[in-house]
Motif scaffolding. Sequence first.
Motif, PDB file in Angstrom:
ATOM      1  N   LEU A  91     -13.512  -0.498   6.876  1.00  0.00           N
ATOM      2  CA  LEU A  91     -12.369  -1.320   7.259  1.00  0.00           C
ATOM      3  C   LEU A  91     -11.990  -2.262   6.123  1.00  0.00           C
ATOM      4  O   LEU A  91     -11.989  -3.479   6.271  1.00  0.00           O
ATOM      5  CB  LEU A  91     -12.689  -2.113   8.536  1.00  0.00           C
ATOM      6  N   GLN A  92     -11.703  -1.706   4.982  1.00  0.00           N
ATOM      7  CA  GLN A  92     -11.312  -2.468   3.814  1.00  0.00           C
ATOM      8  C   GLN A  92     -10.024  -1.884   3.271  1.00  0.00           C
ATOM      9  O   GLN A  92      -9.745  -0.711   3.412  1.00  0.00           O
ATOM     10  CB  GLN A  92     -12.403  -2.404   2.752  1.00  0.00           C
ATOM     11  N   SER A  93      -9.264  -2.739   2.628  1.00  0.00           N
ATOM     12  CA  SER A  93      -8.027  -2.247   2.038  1.00  0.00           C
ATOM     13  C   SER A  93      -8.319  -1.640   0.671  1.00  0.00           C
ATOM     14  O   SER A  93      -9.450  -1.644   0.195  1.00  0.00           O
ATOM     15  CB  SER A  93      -7.028  -3.398   1.926  1.00  0.00           C
ATOM     16  N   LEU A  94      -7.299  -1.120   0.048  1.00  0.00           N
ATOM     17  CA  LEU A  94      -7.447  -0.520  -1.266  1.00  0.00           C
ATOM     18  C   LEU A  94      -7.719  -1.591  -2.306  1.00  0.00           C
ATOM     19  O   LEU A  94      -7.350  -2.754  -2.132  1.00  0.00           O
ATOM     20  CB  LEU A  94      -6.190   0.262  -1.626  1.00  0.00           C
ATOM     21  N   THR A  95      -8.338  -1.197  -3.407  1.00  0.00           N
ATOM     22  CA  THR A  95      -8.646  -2.155  -4.471  1.00  0.00           C
ATOM     23  C   THR A  95      -7.588  -2.168  -5.567  1.00  0.00           C
ATOM     24  O   THR A  95      -7.664  -2.973  -6.483  1.00  0.00           O
ATOM     25  CB  THR A  95     -10.032  -1.864  -5.075  1.00  0.00           C
ATOM     26  N   SER A  96      -6.610  -1.263  -5.486  1.00  0.00           N
ATOM     27  CA  SER A  96      -5.454  -1.276  -6.391  1.00  0.00           C
ATOM     28  C   SER A  96      -4.285  -0.636  -5.643  1.00  0.00           C
ATOM     29  O   SER A  96      -4.472  -0.026  -4.600  1.00  0.00           O
ATOM     30  CB  SER A  96      -5.758  -0.505  -7.681  1.00  0.00           C
ATOM     31  N   GLU A  97      -3.118  -0.781  -6.194  1.00  0.00           N
ATOM     32  CA  GLU A  97      -1.969  -0.111  -5.597  1.00  0.00           C
ATOM     33  C   GLU A  97      -2.108   1.399  -5.817  1.00  0.00           C
ATOM     34  O   GLU A  97      -2.596   1.833  -6.858  1.00  0.00           O
ATOM     35  CB  GLU A  97      -0.661  -0.602  -6.229  1.00  0.00           C
ATOM     36  N   PRO A  98      -1.689   2.206  -4.852  1.00  0.00           N
ATOM     37  CA  PRO A  98      -1.732   3.660  -5.050  1.00  0.00           C
ATOM     38  C   PRO A  98      -0.867   4.041  -6.248  1.00  0.00           C
ATOM     39  O   PRO A  98       0.150   3.404  -6.522  1.00  0.00           O
ATOM     40  CB  PRO A  98      -1.116   4.217  -3.769  1.00  0.00           C
ATOM     41  N   LEU A  99      -1.282   5.061  -6.943  1.00  0.00           N
ATOM     42  CA  LEU A  99      -0.540   5.546  -8.091  1.00  0.00           C
ATOM     43  C   LEU A  99      -0.023   6.940  -7.778  1.00  0.00           C
ATOM     44  O   LEU A  99      -0.814   7.875  -7.584  1.00  0.00           O
ATOM     45  CB  LEU A  99      -1.426   5.583  -9.338  1.00  0.00           C
ATOM     46  N   GLU A 100       1.311   7.081  -7.683  1.00  0.00           N
ATOM     47  CA  GLU A 100       1.915   8.383  -7.443  1.00  0.00           C
ATOM     48  C   GLU A 100       1.891   9.176  -8.745  1.00  0.00           C
ATOM     49  O   GLU A 100       2.457   8.738  -9.745  1.00  0.00           O
ATOM     50  CB  GLU A 100       3.355   8.235  -6.958  1.00  0.00           C
TER      51      GLU A 100
END
Length: 151
Positions: A91-100
């Motif tokens: 239950l943790q969010s991502l550690t960086s923005e997703p990279l498309e």
Amino acid sequence: MQTIIEVSGGKILFDSEKEQIGILSRHVLASSGRLLIIGAKQGTLSGTLFMYDIASGKQLWQNDQLFKPSESPQKGMLGALQSLGGVFGSLQSLTSEPLELDDQTMIITHPNFVFRINTVDGKVLWRNSVMPSTRAEIHFSQFQPDMVFVG
């Protein structure tokens, strides 16, 4: 509560309360016109990845297997505690923005993993364990175009 609202007419296209999703993080994927949500369905304690089309608010897919902890080798009370720790760890969010990477794949970083995911259907193309972290950066080098550096 998170919503997607169509600005010219005010129509609500997506409402996290109506979808019964507790939002941990949300990420706009501008190139593909999608909204990536990390959250948990009401009544569950495991992290789930949800993908929505921004223009329509329609859910494209969900993947509740992505952040599941591996099975605990321990039995009894110690095993139960390890399993519970794994559930809360998911239950943790991502550690960086997703990279498309393109209009069909992305790289995401979770505190314990790096994933390449098909954004069309939610399937994991690859998954690698990393040292636990709270922040990550994704880099590419012009000298190694087929390699990603995560730090």
